[in-house]
Design a protein around this motif. Structure first.
Motif, short mmCIF file in Angstrom:
data_model
loop_
_atom_site.label_atom_id
_atom_site.label_comp_id
_atom_site.label_asym_id
_atom_site.label_seq_id
_atom_site.Cartn_x
_atom_site.Cartn_y
_atom_site.Cartn_z
N THR A 52 0.80 -1.22 0.00
CA THR A 52 0.00 0.00 0.00
C THR A 52 0.84 1.27 0.00
O THR A 52 0.28 2.36 -0.02
N ILE A 55 0.11 4.04 -2.70
CA ILE A 55 -1.22 4.65 -2.68
C ILE A 55 -1.10 6.06 -2.10
O ILE A 55 -0.35 6.28 -1.14
N PRO A 65 -0.53 4.46 3.71
CA PRO A 65 -0.23 4.95 2.35
C PRO A 65 0.82 6.06 2.41
O PRO A 65 0.78 6.92 3.28
N CYS A 72 0.94 5.60 -7.48
CA CYS A 72 -0.17 4.65 -7.54
C CYS A 72 -0.41 4.19 -8.98
O CYS A 72 -0.62 3.01 -9.24
#
Length: 102
Positions: A52, A55, A65, A72
């Motif tokens: 993650t 992100i 994130p 991303c």
């Protein structure tokens, strides 16, 4: 994630083995297909291994994130590019079918 790291190590090892004797091995279709499959697998392994982090910060419901919209999008590109890996796997299967049967 651990699976991304293991996949990266395995694919990297195969690529190194092929490149050590590149004149002989890359002249054969089997090794060229295997090499290309490993390259795409490395791209996906890194993208999935980042989890993650790419992100964008502030995304709700996402654990830790750290990225931007650009990171991303880059991660999404490399994950989607991994569709080439099963395609190369299929081509290896066809190659062996033709080698054994014909």
């Amino acid at each position: 994630h651990f699976t991304g790291a293991f996949s990266f190590i395995g694919s990297s090892t195969i690529i190194i083995m092929i490149l050590r004797d590149r004149r002989k091995k890359l002249s054969k279709p089997y090794y060229r297909l295997l090499f290309a499959m490993c390259v795409f697998d490395i791209f996906a392994s890194v993208a999935l291994g980042l989890s993650t982090w790419p992100i964008p910060e502030g995304s709700p419901g996402v654990y830790d994130p750290k990225g931007t919209v650009g990171t991303c999008s880059a991660q999404a590109f490399f994950i989607q590019a991994n569709i080439a890996s099963p395609v190369y796997n299929f081509m290896l299967s066809v190659y062996f079918l033709l080698r054994v049967k014909y």
